[in-house]
Each structure stands twice: as structure tokens, then as C-alpha cells.
Enzyme design. Sequence first.
Site, mmCIF file in Angstrom:
data_model
loop_
_atom_site.group_PDB
_atom_site.id
_atom_site.type_symbol
_atom_site.label_atom_id
_atom_site.label_comp_id
_atom_site.label_asym_id
_atom_site.label_seq_id
_atom_site.Cartn_x
_atom_site.Cartn_y
_atom_site.Cartn_z
ATOM 1 N NE ARG A 51 17.501 -55.263 -5.906
ATOM 2 C CZ ARG A 51 18.404 -54.297 -5.791
ATOM 3 N NH1 ARG A 51 18.024 -53.077 -5.618
ATOM 4 N NH2 ARG A 51 19.685 -54.582 -5.891
ATOM 5 C CB THR A 52 14.326 -60.331 -2.885
ATOM 6 O OG1 THR A 52 14.726 -60.025 -4.213
ATOM 7 C CG2 THR A 52 13.077 -61.186 -2.917
ATOM 8 C CE LYS A 80 24.003 -75.906 14.193
ATOM 9 N NZ LYS A 80 22.886 -75.684 15.113
ATOM 10 N NE ARG A 101 16.825 -64.432 -3.738
ATOM 11 C CZ ARG A 101 17.079 -63.349 -4.464
ATOM 12 N NH1 ARG A 101 18.271 -62.797 -4.432
ATOM 13 N NH2 ARG A 101 16.159 -62.809 -5.210
ATOM 14 C CG HIS A 129 13.040 -63.430 -8.489
ATOM 15 N ND1 HIS A 129 12.313 -63.373 -7.317
ATOM 16 C CD2 HIS A 129 13.930 -62.418 -8.412
ATOM 17 C CE1 HIS A 129 12.762 -62.382 -6.584
ATOM 18 N NE2 HIS A 129 13.744 -61.787 -7.225
#
Lengths: 306, 138
Positions: A51-52, A80, A101, A129
Amino acid sequence: MRSVIDILDLSVSEIERLISVANDIIADPKKYSECCRGKKLATLFFEPSTRTRLSFEAAMYELGGNVIGFSESQSSSASKGESVSDTVKVVSYYADIIAMRHPKEGAPLVASLKAGIPVINAGDGGHNHPTQTLADLLTIKREKGTFDGLTVGLCGDLKFGRTVHSLINALSRYNNIKFVCISPDELRLPDYVRHASPQGNNMSFYETKDLEEVIGGLDILYMTRVQRERFFNEADYIRLKDSYILTPEKLKTAKNDLCIMHPLPRVNEISVAIDDDSRACYFKQVMYGKYMRMSLILMLLGITVS
Amino acid sequence: MNIDSITNGIVIDHIKAGKGMELYKFLGLDAYEGSVALIKNVPSKKMGKKDIIKIDSLLDIDLNALGYIDPNITINIIKNEVRTEKYHPELPERITNIIRCKNPRCITSTEQELPHIFKLTDKVGPVYRCLYCETKAQ
């Protein structure tokens, strides 16, 4: 370089401005459809999110901009062993703004300290958030017309729910807000959230375990999910889980203009039978979230549309 | 026990007995080549016992950071054998690399090069929280 990591990074007047621009976008989306032409948003998603990430990408496309990025750490150089600092320094040469995120709390703050471009926190673990809170605020403003004097019910997991904590922080800057905290003992609102919130005028908290006892007095009901893994024993979970599921039966005594919200994803804490109720606002929240992200991108890029 | 008086220097007094060595190390005095005295378990009317550190130089060190370790200590600045300043250190707004964040979900748990920074969020207590994840310092 201005970034938004925590909802409290934004002043009350900036939030008002973001809401005003979002409302203007909703009223006349065409006016904004080319204003990010030539600009690139980098969506750096070190953990999956549907969603975000899609909301950010849709927001940038609707502003006429482009999007680059990755949707899981396995497809980035983090796999890596590259540090967040190095990743964002590199990305700064490719993009104009970053939405990040990350599963580790504080990673977007580290990014904002190192990147030469604005960073928006799109969720860092169980921590912050802020764009979800912006979506919540636009929903409340459009549904109720004001933030002052509201009775806001917060139901479910108030201990670990980051969206609840951020919403309390954001709303506590307004006047006469009554928070009604509805949760089992195991998931009560932590004291530090209450005490760390900026103290608005006449802010109050009332705690209860019983949703039906208080639902009639609420202007907003913000539902969150009670998760099985939060309980120490299975028996407590089974005993309590149905208490915090919203059903048409429980809504019988609710106000006609109650605004029912949920950050989504929903599992079973709101019955699907409520989806067609005019008081259900959780899908509108998704829509408003995109507009607030558009508004935030414009603000951080310093773009104004007359 | 005789300790020479100081002409120009710093006397850190009223250190809680047993905490002197911690402050000594925190200030990096183990690497300092000048004269330093760490006096332990000195009889004190106020505290019963206390530690004292005497530094025979006006070293440029962040004495306020000591407030995190022991806010009750007294710092005396000596110039030309006269005490020119006497104060309790204020609680530092930020402390860097003195304590480590214990939250396994904090970005500092995986990115080793990051400094561990804590900010003062409540003077009562006092409460320090990690700059990155806001976990309370233990």
C-alpha cells in the site's frame, strides 16, 4: 535539507498547509498533473509494502514525475552489505527526493542526515510512519471539519501500534481532545506515549477494556489489529480477541456521524458487513493518503502551484 | 595522604564513592600525560565517602558531559591557585558514544559505524532516548 521522519517534524501550520494543498489537489487534480515534470522520486523499500509504496508511486506519477527504486532489500545493494548512508548518498545523484521504508528503527533518520535530498520516512519498523498519520489527519479534517473538541476512540493494540502513537502525538497539539483508549491490559497505551505527547489544551485520556461501553460517545473510532503474537498465552488471546472486533451489532449505539478509521491492512477486526456503512472511512483513508503524499512531496521539493 | 595543591587546573569533587575511575576513564585521563590524582574514599561530611579527581591543567574537556554519569559532582576551576569557578555540571542535551542502544531493532544494531547518540528527553529521572529509535537508555 528538509526531511520528514516523525509527524512532529511538521508544525501545526505546516500540517494545515499540507491539508489545504491536498484539498486543492482533490478539487482540481489537473492543475497539479505536470508540476513534478522532470523530477524523480526514489522509493527505497528495504522491506515489502504494497500500500505505502504504491501510494507514493501513484502520488509522484499524478504529479507528473517519475519513480525509481526497489521494493525489497534483496534487490538492492543492501544485500551486499552496503550501509544505508552509502545507499542514500548514491541515490541522491539519481533522484530529487527519497521515500524510505526500512525494518530497522531510525534508518530513515540516518538517511536524512546523509542524503543531500529530502527523505520521507515511509515506515521504520515499529517506530514511525508519519505519512500514515498525514492520511489520518486529512481523513479526520474532511470528515469532521475540525480537530478541536473531538472524542477519539483508539481501539485494539495501543501498546505496539505505531500509527496510534503518531496520531496521539499529532492530535495532542489541538484543543479539547478526549482520547478514549480501548484495549486489553496487555496492550494498554504505554505511559511514555501519553507523557511524551505535546500537551494541548484540555487533552484527556480515559481507559477502558469495553468498546460497547464507550462507543456511543465517540466522534472517531480508530481500530487497530489485536495480534496473537502480542499475548503471553493463547488463552488470553482467545478470551479477548472478539471484544475488539467491530460488528454492526456493536455500532448500534454509535453516533450517526461516527468516523470509523483503520490504518489497514485489516484482518478481521472490522467486519466486512460494515464496509457499506456510511460511517466506514478506512478506504477513504487510503485515497487521502495518496493526496497527502502528493502534498508532502510538493512541500519538500519547494514546488508551489498557483 | 598528601596531594599537592593545584596552580592551574580542575578539581572534580563530590564524586560518588567508587565512581571516580569511571569518570577518569570517561574523560580519557588514562591517556593524559600530565599530573592527575584520583583519590578514592575520601571522608565527607555530606556523603560519608567520596572520590575526587585533580587535574593539574586546564584541559579543554566537555565537563558538562559528566552530568550524565553523576549530576551531583562539583567542578572547581583553579587559576593561579584561586578557585575561579564552582558549579554542578548541567545534564548534557546529547551524549555520544558513552552508552550503547540495546534495542535489537535499532539501526545502530546493524550499522556498526554509526555513533550511538542519546538525547535528553526528560530532566526528571533523567531520561535519555536513542536519537534513532527513541528507546530509553538503561
